[in-house]
Design an enzyme around this catalytic site. Structure first.
Site, PDB file in Angstrom:
ATOM      1  N   TYR A 150      -6.622  10.504   4.398  1.00 32.56           N
ATOM      2  CA  TYR A 150      -5.174  10.754   3.957  1.00 32.56           C
ATOM      3  C   TYR A 150      -5.200  11.742   2.707  1.00 32.56           C
ATOM      4  O   TYR A 150      -6.382  12.117   2.201  1.00 32.56           O
ATOM      5  CB  TYR A 150      -4.501   9.292   3.456  1.00 32.56           C
ATOM      6  CG  TYR A 150      -4.137   8.563   4.628  1.00 32.56           C
ATOM      7  CD1 TYR A 150      -5.086   8.171   5.757  1.00 32.56           C
ATOM      8  CD2 TYR A 150      -3.021   7.937   4.693  1.00 32.56           C
ATOM      9  CE1 TYR A 150      -4.523   7.405   6.766  1.00 32.56           C
ATOM     10  CE2 TYR A 150      -2.725   6.953   5.735  1.00 32.56           C
ATOM     11  CZ  TYR A 150      -3.565   6.704   6.761  1.00 32.56           C
ATOM     12  OH  TYR A 150      -3.004   6.084   7.740  1.00 32.56           O
ATOM     13  N   GLN A 178       0.815  -1.167   0.129  1.00 29.39           N
ATOM     14  CA  GLN A 178       0.121  -0.033  -0.118  1.00 29.39           C
ATOM     15  C   GLN A 178       0.899   1.238   0.037  1.00 29.39           C
ATOM     16  O   GLN A 178       1.878   1.603   0.722  1.00 29.39           O
ATOM     17  CB  GLN A 178      -0.857  -0.099   1.183  1.00 29.39           C
ATOM     18  CG  GLN A 178      -1.899   1.164   1.274  1.00 29.39           C
ATOM     19  CD  GLN A 178      -2.635   1.290   2.664  1.00 29.39           C
ATOM     20  OE1 GLN A 178      -2.007   1.663   3.701  1.00 29.39           O
ATOM     21  NE2 GLN A 178      -3.798   0.859   2.392  1.00 29.39           N
ATOM     22  N   ALA A 189      -8.493  -8.525   7.831  1.00 25.10           N
ATOM     23  CA  ALA A 189      -7.807  -7.641   8.709  1.00 25.10           C
ATOM     24  C   ALA A 189      -7.594  -8.361  10.314  1.00 25.10           C
ATOM     25  O   ALA A 189      -6.734  -9.017  10.584  1.00 25.10           O
ATOM     26  CB  ALA A 189      -8.012  -6.363   8.489  1.00 25.10           C
ATOM     27  N   ARG A 190      -8.515  -7.893  10.803  1.00 22.78           N
ATOM     28  CA  ARG A 190      -8.641  -8.151  12.440  1.00 22.78           C
ATOM     29  C   ARG A 190      -8.797  -9.859  12.376  1.00 22.78           C
ATOM     30  O   ARG A 190      -8.097 -10.288  13.385  1.00 22.78           O
ATOM     31  CB  ARG A 190      -9.730  -7.679  13.063  1.00 22.78           C
ATOM     32  CG  ARG A 190      -9.387  -6.075  13.367  1.00 22.78           C
ATOM     33  CD  ARG A 190     -10.745  -5.524  14.103  1.00 22.78           C
ATOM     34  NE  ARG A 190     -11.803  -5.476  13.096  1.00 22.78           N
ATOM     35  CZ  ARG A 190     -13.102  -4.798  13.409  1.00 22.78           C
ATOM     36  NH1 ARG A 190     -13.388  -4.335  14.505  1.00 22.78           N
ATOM     37  NH2 ARG A 190     -13.907  -4.909  12.577  1.00 22.78           N
TER      38      ARG A 190
END
Length: 417
Positions: free
Chosen positions: A170, A100, A345-346
Protein backbone atom coordinates in the site's frame (compact mmCIF):
# COMPACT_ATOMS: atom_id res chain seq x y z
CA UNK A 1 11.41 -13.61 33.11
CA UNK A 2 8.50 -16.00 33.06
CA UNK A 3 6.55 -15.54 29.81
CA UNK A 4 3.04 -14.17 30.28
CA UNK A 5 0.01 -16.41 29.91
CA UNK A 6 -1.78 -15.54 26.67
CA UNK A 7 -5.08 -15.48 28.59
CA UNK A 8 -3.95 -12.82 31.05
CA UNK A 9 -4.48 -9.07 30.45
CA UNK A 10 -1.95 -7.21 28.32
CA UNK A 11 -1.23 -3.50 27.78
CA UNK A 12 -0.74 -1.58 24.53
CA UNK A 13 -0.06 2.05 25.40
CA UNK A 14 -3.11 3.34 27.34
CA UNK A 15 -5.16 0.24 26.47
CA UNK A 16 -5.44 -2.93 28.60
CA UNK A 17 -6.87 -5.95 26.80
CA UNK A 18 -8.64 -8.73 28.68
CA UNK A 19 -6.28 -11.23 27.04
CA UNK A 20 -3.46 -11.21 24.50
CA UNK A 21 -5.34 -12.44 21.42
CA UNK A 22 -6.29 -10.13 18.56
CA UNK A 23 -8.51 -10.68 15.54
CA UNK A 24 -6.18 -9.58 12.73
CA UNK A 25 -7.25 -7.16 10.03
CA UNK A 26 -8.83 -8.97 7.09
CA UNK A 27 -10.87 -6.88 4.66
CA UNK A 28 -14.45 -7.92 5.35
CA UNK A 29 -16.20 -6.92 2.10
CA UNK A 30 -19.24 -6.07 4.24
CA UNK A 31 -19.43 -2.30 4.05
CA UNK A 32 -21.71 -0.62 1.53
CA UNK A 33 -21.08 2.66 -0.28
CA UNK A 34 -18.59 3.65 2.40
CA UNK A 35 -20.91 2.90 5.32
CA UNK A 36 -21.11 0.26 8.03
CA UNK A 37 -23.77 -2.46 7.66
CA UNK A 38 -25.41 -4.76 10.19
CA UNK A 39 -23.38 -7.63 8.70
CA UNK A 40 -20.14 -5.78 9.44
CA UNK A 41 -21.22 -5.18 13.03
CA UNK A 42 -22.25 -8.82 13.48
CA UNK A 43 -18.95 -9.95 11.94
CA UNK A 44 -16.87 -8.23 14.62
CA UNK A 45 -19.27 -8.82 17.50
CA UNK A 46 -18.94 -12.56 16.83
CA UNK A 47 -15.18 -12.46 17.40
CA UNK A 48 -15.62 -10.38 20.54
CA UNK A 49 -18.17 -12.89 21.80
CA UNK A 50 -15.79 -15.68 20.79
CA UNK A 51 -13.14 -14.52 23.25
CA UNK A 52 -10.59 -12.29 21.51
CA UNK A 53 -9.12 -9.43 23.47
CA UNK A 54 -9.51 -7.09 20.50
CA UNK A 55 -10.95 -7.25 16.99
CA UNK A 56 -9.63 -5.16 14.10
CA UNK A 57 -11.86 -3.52 11.50
CA UNK A 58 -10.16 -3.59 8.10
CA UNK A 59 -9.68 -1.41 6.42
CA UNK A 60 -10.93 2.19 6.45
CA UNK A 61 -9.36 4.35 3.75
CA UNK A 62 -8.13 7.77 4.83
CA UNK A 63 -9.31 9.31 1.55
CA UNK A 64 -11.47 8.25 -1.38
CA UNK A 65 -8.51 7.72 -3.72
CA UNK A 66 -7.02 5.27 -1.21
CA UNK A 67 -9.83 2.71 -1.45
CA UNK A 68 -9.05 -0.77 -2.76
CA UNK A 69 -12.78 -1.47 -3.17
CA UNK A 70 -15.57 0.95 -4.05
CA UNK A 71 -17.62 0.00 -0.98
CA UNK A 72 -14.85 0.46 1.60
CA UNK A 73 -15.48 2.71 4.56
CA UNK A 74 -13.96 6.16 4.15
CA UNK A 75 -13.62 8.57 7.06
CA UNK A 76 -16.59 10.84 6.41
CA UNK A 77 -19.16 12.30 8.78
CA UNK A 78 -21.75 9.99 7.24
CA UNK A 79 -19.79 6.89 8.26
CA UNK A 80 -19.56 7.86 11.92
CA UNK A 81 -22.93 6.61 13.24
CA UNK A 82 -22.31 3.13 11.87
CA UNK A 83 -18.74 3.02 13.22
CA UNK A 84 -20.01 4.06 16.64
CA UNK A 85 -22.65 1.31 16.52
CA UNK A 86 -19.88 -1.18 15.67
CA UNK A 87 -17.63 -0.20 18.57
CA UNK A 88 -20.61 -0.25 20.96
CA UNK A 89 -21.45 -3.80 19.86
CA UNK A 90 -17.87 -5.01 20.36
CA UNK A 91 -17.61 -3.34 23.77
CA UNK A 92 -20.89 -4.94 24.83
CA UNK A 93 -19.21 -8.33 24.34
CA UNK A 94 -16.26 -7.35 26.55
CA UNK A 95 -13.60 -6.87 23.87
CA UNK A 96 -11.72 -3.85 22.54
CA UNK A 97 -12.10 -2.52 18.99
CA UNK A 98 -9.24 -1.47 16.71
CA UNK A 99 -9.50 0.02 13.23
CA UNK A 100 -6.95 -0.27 10.45
CA UNK A 101 -6.38 2.95 8.51
CA UNK A 102 -4.31 3.53 5.43
CA UNK A 103 -4.08 4.57 1.80
CA UNK A 104 -4.00 1.93 -0.93
CA UNK A 105 -1.58 3.84 -3.13
CA UNK A 106 -0.72 1.65 -6.13
CA UNK A 107 -3.06 -1.07 -4.79
CA UNK A 108 -6.07 1.30 -4.91
CA UNK A 109 -8.95 0.60 -7.31
CA UNK A 110 -8.49 3.47 -9.75
CA UNK A 111 -11.57 2.81 -11.90
CA UNK A 112 -14.17 2.80 -9.15
CA UNK A 113 -12.36 5.59 -7.29
CA UNK A 114 -12.47 7.66 -10.50
CA UNK A 115 -8.99 8.82 -9.64
CA UNK A 116 -5.60 7.47 -10.75
CA UNK A 117 -3.87 5.23 -8.25
CA UNK A 118 -0.93 6.94 -6.55
CA UNK A 119 2.55 5.42 -6.28
CA UNK A 120 6.10 6.53 -5.51
CA UNK A 121 6.80 6.17 -9.24
CA UNK A 122 4.41 5.63 -12.16
CA UNK A 123 3.83 1.93 -12.85
CA UNK A 124 1.40 -0.57 -14.30
CA UNK A 125 -0.49 -2.87 -11.89
CA UNK A 126 -0.74 -6.16 -13.78
CA UNK A 127 -3.25 -7.65 -11.33
CA UNK A 128 -5.67 -4.69 -11.37
CA UNK A 129 -4.86 -3.84 -15.01
CA UNK A 130 -4.47 -0.13 -14.34
CA UNK A 131 -1.67 2.43 -14.32
CA UNK A 132 -0.70 4.52 -11.33
CA UNK A 133 0.78 8.00 -11.43
CA UNK A 134 3.65 9.38 -9.39
CA UNK A 135 2.42 11.04 -6.22
CA UNK A 136 3.38 14.68 -5.86
CA UNK A 137 4.67 16.14 -2.61
CA UNK A 138 1.32 17.91 -2.28
CA UNK A 139 -0.43 14.53 -2.61
CA UNK A 140 1.72 13.14 0.18
CA UNK A 141 1.11 16.09 2.47
CA UNK A 142 -2.65 15.68 1.96
CA UNK A 143 -2.49 11.94 2.69
CA UNK A 144 -0.37 12.43 5.82
CA UNK A 145 -2.93 14.92 7.13
CA UNK A 146 -5.74 12.52 6.20
CA UNK A 147 -4.18 9.81 8.38
CA UNK A 148 -4.19 12.20 11.32
CA UNK A 149 -7.82 13.13 10.72
CA UNK A 150 -8.81 9.46 10.41
CA UNK A 151 -7.14 8.67 13.73
CA UNK A 152 -8.98 11.55 15.42
CA UNK A 153 -12.30 10.33 14.02
CA UNK A 154 -11.44 6.81 15.25
CA UNK A 155 -11.30 8.23 18.77
CA UNK A 156 -14.67 9.94 18.26
CA UNK A 157 -16.16 6.68 16.95
CA UNK A 158 -15.17 4.86 20.15
CA UNK A 159 -12.25 2.79 18.91
CA UNK A 160 -9.68 1.72 21.49
CA UNK A 161 -6.80 1.45 19.04
CA UNK A 162 -5.82 2.46 15.53
CA UNK A 163 -3.65 0.22 13.33
CA UNK A 164 -1.75 2.11 10.63
CA UNK A 165 -1.18 0.07 7.47
CA UNK A 166 2.49 0.24 6.50
CA UNK A 167 2.53 -3.09 4.67
CA UNK A 168 1.68 -5.05 1.53
CA UNK A 169 2.89 -2.28 -0.80
CA UNK A 170 0.00 0.00 0.00
CA UNK A 171 1.20 3.59 -0.28
CA UNK A 172 3.57 3.86 2.71
CA UNK A 173 4.93 0.37 2.06
CA UNK A 174 5.44 1.11 -1.63
CA UNK A 175 7.58 4.10 -0.67
CA UNK A 176 9.70 1.83 1.54
CA UNK A 177 10.35 -0.58 -1.33
CA UNK A 178 13.49 0.07 -3.40
CA UNK A 179 11.84 -1.91 -6.20
CA UNK A 180 8.80 0.38 -6.38
CA UNK A 181 10.33 3.69 -5.33
CA UNK A 182 12.44 5.21 -8.09
CA UNK A 183 12.16 8.82 -6.91
CA UNK A 184 15.11 11.20 -6.69
CA UNK A 185 13.56 13.70 -4.26
CA UNK A 186 13.42 13.68 -0.44
CA UNK A 187 11.08 10.66 -0.57
CA UNK A 188 13.35 8.45 -2.68
CA UNK A 189 16.83 7.00 -2.81
CA UNK A 190 18.31 5.94 0.52
CA UNK A 191 16.34 4.20 3.24
CA UNK A 192 15.88 7.30 5.41
CA UNK A 193 14.24 9.08 2.50
CA UNK A 194 12.09 6.07 1.58
CA UNK A 195 10.98 5.81 5.22
CA UNK A 196 10.08 9.51 5.41
CA UNK A 197 6.42 9.05 4.45
CA UNK A 198 5.82 6.23 6.95
CA UNK A 199 7.39 8.27 9.74
CA UNK A 200 5.40 11.40 8.82
CA UNK A 201 2.17 9.39 8.82
CA UNK A 202 2.87 7.93 12.25
CA UNK A 203 3.81 11.36 13.60
CA UNK A 204 0.53 12.83 12.30
CA UNK A 205 -1.45 10.05 13.96
CA UNK A 206 0.32 10.54 17.30
CA UNK A 207 -0.13 14.32 17.14
CA UNK A 208 -3.88 13.96 16.60
CA UNK A 209 -4.67 11.30 19.22
CA UNK A 210 -1.90 11.67 21.79
CA UNK A 211 -2.34 8.93 24.39
CA UNK A 212 -6.12 8.67 24.12
CA UNK A 213 -6.01 5.36 22.23
CA UNK A 214 -3.34 2.79 21.38
CA UNK A 215 -1.37 3.24 18.16
CA UNK A 216 -0.20 0.12 16.30
CA UNK A 217 1.82 -0.07 13.09
CA UNK A 218 1.50 -3.05 10.74
CA UNK A 219 4.70 -3.13 8.71
CA UNK A 220 6.29 -5.39 6.14
CA UNK A 221 9.39 -7.40 6.92
CA UNK A 222 9.65 -8.75 3.38
CA UNK A 223 7.81 -7.87 0.17
CA UNK A 224 8.44 -11.37 -1.18
CA UNK A 225 9.86 -9.92 -4.41
CA UNK A 226 13.50 -9.71 -5.57
CA UNK A 227 14.79 -6.19 -5.06
CA UNK A 228 11.98 -5.29 -2.70
CA UNK A 229 11.91 -4.28 0.97
CA UNK A 230 13.45 -6.91 3.24
CA UNK A 231 14.52 -7.56 6.84
CA UNK A 232 17.83 -5.74 6.52
CA UNK A 233 15.86 -2.51 6.01
CA UNK A 234 12.84 -3.40 8.13
CA UNK A 235 14.99 -3.57 11.27
CA UNK A 236 16.28 0.03 11.15
CA UNK A 237 12.85 1.37 10.12
CA UNK A 238 11.30 -0.35 13.15
CA UNK A 239 13.99 1.18 15.34
CA UNK A 240 13.38 4.67 13.91
CA UNK A 241 9.65 4.37 14.53
CA UNK A 242 10.32 3.33 18.12
CA UNK A 243 12.74 6.22 18.64
CA UNK A 244 10.16 8.64 17.19
CA UNK A 245 7.76 7.64 19.96
CA UNK A 246 4.84 7.50 17.54
CA UNK A 247 3.57 3.97 18.18
CA UNK A 248 2.69 1.71 21.09
CA UNK A 249 3.05 -1.69 19.43
CA UNK A 250 4.32 -3.25 16.24
CA UNK A 251 2.88 -6.06 14.13
CA UNK A 252 5.09 -7.46 11.40
CA UNK A 253 3.72 -8.84 8.15
CA UNK A 254 4.99 -9.73 4.68
CA UNK A 255 3.98 -9.95 1.03
CA UNK A 256 2.94 -7.53 -1.69
CA UNK A 257 -0.57 -7.06 -3.02
CA UNK A 258 1.14 -5.85 -6.20
CA UNK A 259 4.04 -8.23 -6.65
CA UNK A 260 3.39 -11.42 -4.66
CA UNK A 261 -0.06 -11.61 -3.00
CA UNK A 262 0.21 -15.22 -1.74
CA UNK A 263 3.52 -14.66 0.07
CA UNK A 264 1.72 -13.69 3.28
CA UNK A 265 -0.90 -16.39 3.31
CA UNK A 266 0.92 -19.69 2.67
CA UNK A 267 -1.07 -22.78 1.77
CA UNK A 268 -3.22 -23.57 -1.28
CA UNK A 269 -3.74 -21.17 -4.19
CA UNK A 270 -7.47 -21.01 -5.11
CA UNK A 271 -7.02 -19.92 -8.73
CA UNK A 272 -10.43 -21.12 -9.87
CA UNK A 273 -12.17 -19.23 -7.07
CA UNK A 274 -10.19 -16.04 -7.77
CA UNK A 275 -11.09 -16.20 -11.46
CA UNK A 276 -14.73 -16.77 -10.55
CA UNK A 277 -15.12 -13.39 -8.83
CA UNK A 278 -13.17 -11.31 -11.35
CA UNK A 279 -14.69 -9.29 -14.20
CA UNK A 280 -13.47 -9.74 -17.73
CA UNK A 281 -10.80 -9.38 -18.99
CA UNK A 282 -9.13 -9.93 -15.60
CA UNK A 283 -10.96 -13.28 -15.27
CA UNK A 284 -9.34 -14.59 -18.46
CA UNK A 285 -5.95 -13.30 -17.37
CA UNK A 286 -6.16 -15.07 -14.00
CA UNK A 287 -6.96 -18.34 -15.76
CA UNK A 288 -4.06 -17.99 -18.19
CA UNK A 289 -1.24 -16.50 -16.12
CA UNK A 290 -2.60 -16.65 -12.57
CA UNK A 291 -0.16 -19.38 -11.59
CA UNK A 292 2.69 -16.93 -12.27
CA UNK A 293 1.19 -14.16 -10.14
CA UNK A 294 -0.28 -16.30 -7.35
CA UNK A 295 2.53 -18.55 -6.20
CA UNK A 296 2.30 -21.48 -3.82
CA UNK A 297 4.11 -21.41 -0.46
CA UNK A 298 3.78 -24.36 1.94
CA UNK A 299 1.95 -23.61 5.17
CA UNK A 300 3.56 -24.15 8.59
CA UNK A 301 2.34 -23.01 12.00
CA UNK A 302 3.87 -19.71 13.14
CA UNK A 303 5.30 -19.09 9.67
CA UNK A 304 6.33 -15.46 10.35
CA UNK A 305 7.93 -16.20 13.71
CA UNK A 306 11.56 -16.64 12.66
CA UNK A 307 11.69 -13.38 10.71
CA UNK A 308 9.68 -11.47 13.32
CA UNK A 309 12.17 -12.58 15.98
CA UNK A 310 14.78 -10.46 14.21
CA UNK A 311 12.65 -7.39 14.78
CA UNK A 312 11.81 -8.52 18.31
CA UNK A 313 15.53 -8.58 19.14
CA UNK A 314 16.02 -5.05 17.79
CA UNK A 315 13.22 -3.10 19.48
CA UNK A 316 11.73 -2.82 22.97
CA UNK A 317 8.16 -2.10 21.87
CA UNK A 318 5.37 -4.58 22.57
CA UNK A 319 5.04 -6.82 19.51
CA UNK A 320 2.14 -8.77 18.03
CA UNK A 321 2.92 -12.05 16.28
CA UNK A 322 0.92 -12.66 13.11
CA UNK A 323 0.96 -15.71 10.83
CA UNK A 324 -0.16 -19.27 11.52
CA UNK A 325 -1.41 -18.80 15.08
CA UNK A 326 -3.68 -21.84 15.31
CA UNK A 327 -3.24 -23.40 18.76
CA UNK A 328 -2.25 -22.86 22.37
CA UNK A 329 1.18 -24.30 21.52
CA UNK A 330 1.86 -21.56 18.96
CA UNK A 331 0.55 -18.93 21.36
CA UNK A 332 2.84 -20.17 24.13
CA UNK A 333 5.81 -20.21 21.75
CA UNK A 334 5.12 -16.59 20.82
CA UNK A 335 5.00 -15.58 24.48
CA UNK A 336 8.23 -17.48 25.19
CA UNK A 337 9.96 -15.69 22.30
CA UNK A 338 9.10 -12.27 23.74
CA UNK A 339 5.93 -11.39 21.86
CA UNK A 340 3.26 -9.82 24.04
CA UNK A 341 0.27 -10.54 21.75
CA UNK A 342 -0.81 -12.88 18.96
CA UNK A 343 -3.02 -12.03 15.97
CA UNK A 344 -5.25 -14.56 14.24
CA UNK A 345 -7.02 -14.29 10.88
CA UNK A 346 -7.98 -17.40 8.87
CA UNK A 347 -8.29 -19.56 11.98
CA UNK A 348 -10.96 -17.21 13.33
CA UNK A 349 -12.78 -17.02 10.01
CA UNK A 350 -13.18 -20.79 10.35
CA UNK A 351 -14.18 -20.63 14.03
CA UNK A 352 -15.05 -17.19 15.46
CA UNK A 353 -15.11 -18.70 18.98
CA UNK A 354 -11.75 -20.47 18.66
CA UNK A 355 -10.17 -18.39 21.44
CA UNK A 356 -12.81 -19.52 23.92
CA UNK A 357 -12.43 -23.12 22.73
CA UNK A 358 -8.66 -23.05 23.24
CA UNK A 359 -9.09 -21.46 26.65
CA UNK A 360 -11.40 -24.32 27.63
CA UNK A 361 -9.24 -27.04 26.08
CA UNK A 362 -5.49 -26.43 25.69
CA UNK A 363 -5.19 -29.30 23.20
CA UNK A 364 -7.71 -27.68 20.85
CA UNK A 365 -6.36 -26.41 17.53
CA UNK A 366 -7.89 -24.66 14.59
CA UNK A 367 -10.00 -26.51 12.01
CA UNK A 368 -8.63 -24.24 9.25
CA UNK A 369 -7.12 -26.31 6.42
CA UNK A 370 -5.35 -23.33 4.78
CA UNK A 371 -7.16 -23.80 1.48
CA UNK A 372 -7.29 -19.99 1.17
CA UNK A 373 -10.71 -20.11 -0.48
CA UNK A 374 -11.67 -17.42 2.03
CA UNK A 375 -9.48 -14.94 0.14
CA UNK A 376 -11.73 -14.39 -2.93
CA UNK A 377 -14.78 -14.05 -0.65
CA UNK A 378 -13.78 -10.53 0.31
CA UNK A 379 -15.56 -9.49 -2.88
CA UNK A 380 -18.86 -10.92 -1.55
CA UNK A 381 -18.43 -10.94 2.24
CA UNK A 382 -15.31 -12.46 3.83
CA UNK A 383 -15.98 -15.89 5.28
CA UNK A 384 -14.76 -19.48 5.52
CA UNK A 385 -16.41 -21.37 2.66
CA UNK A 386 -16.46 -24.54 4.78
CA UNK A 387 -18.87 -23.05 7.32
CA UNK A 388 -22.58 -23.59 6.77
CA UNK A 389 -23.76 -20.00 6.99
CA UNK A 390 -27.32 -21.11 7.63
CA UNK A 391 -26.21 -22.10 11.11
CA UNK A 392 -23.74 -19.26 11.65
CA UNK A 393 -23.76 -15.62 10.57
CA UNK A 394 -26.77 -14.64 8.47
CA UNK A 395 -26.31 -12.00 5.78
CA UNK A 396 -29.01 -9.46 6.57
CA UNK A 397 -27.55 -6.18 5.36
CA UNK A 398 -29.80 -4.47 7.85
CA UNK A 399 -29.23 -1.04 9.31
CA UNK A 400 -27.70 -0.62 12.79
CA UNK A 401 -29.16 1.89 15.16
CA UNK A 402 -28.05 5.34 14.12
CA UNK A 403 -27.05 4.16 10.67
CA UNK A 404 -27.66 6.64 7.85
CA UNK A 405 -28.46 4.76 4.65
CA UNK A 406 -26.75 6.18 1.56
CA UNK A 407 -28.98 7.67 -1.10
CA UNK A 408 -29.77 5.54 -4.14
CA UNK A 409 -30.85 1.96 -4.55
CA UNK A 410 -29.42 -0.77 -2.34
CA UNK A 411 -26.78 -2.62 -4.35
CA UNK A 412 -28.03 -6.20 -4.05
CA UNK A 413 -25.27 -7.46 -6.32
CA UNK A 414 -22.75 -6.73 -3.58
CA UNK A 415 -24.50 -8.64 -0.83
CA UNK A 416 -22.66 -11.35 1.06
CA UNK A 417 -23.49 -14.83 -0.16
Amino acid sequence: MTPPDVFTPGRIGPLVLRNRTIKAATYEGLSHRGRVTRDLIDFHAAYARGGVGMTTVAYCAVDTDGRTDRHQVVWTDGAMPGLRALTDAVHAEGAAASVQIGHGGPVAEARSNRSPALAPSARVNVIAMNKSREATVADLQRIVAAHGRAARLAVEAGFDAVEVHLGHNYLASAFLSPKLNGRDDEYGGGLRNRARLARQIMAAVREEVGDRIAIIAKMNMDDGAPGGFWLDEAIPVAQWLEADGTLDALEMTSGSSLLNPMYLFKGDVPLEEFAGVMPQPIKAGVKVIGHRLLKHYPYTDGFLLEDAKQIRAAVGLPMILLGGVTSRAVMDTAMAEGFEFVAMARALLREPDLVNRIKDDESRRSLCIHCNKCMPTNYTGTRCVLVDRRTSRTATWGKPEGYAEPSGEWDASHRAG
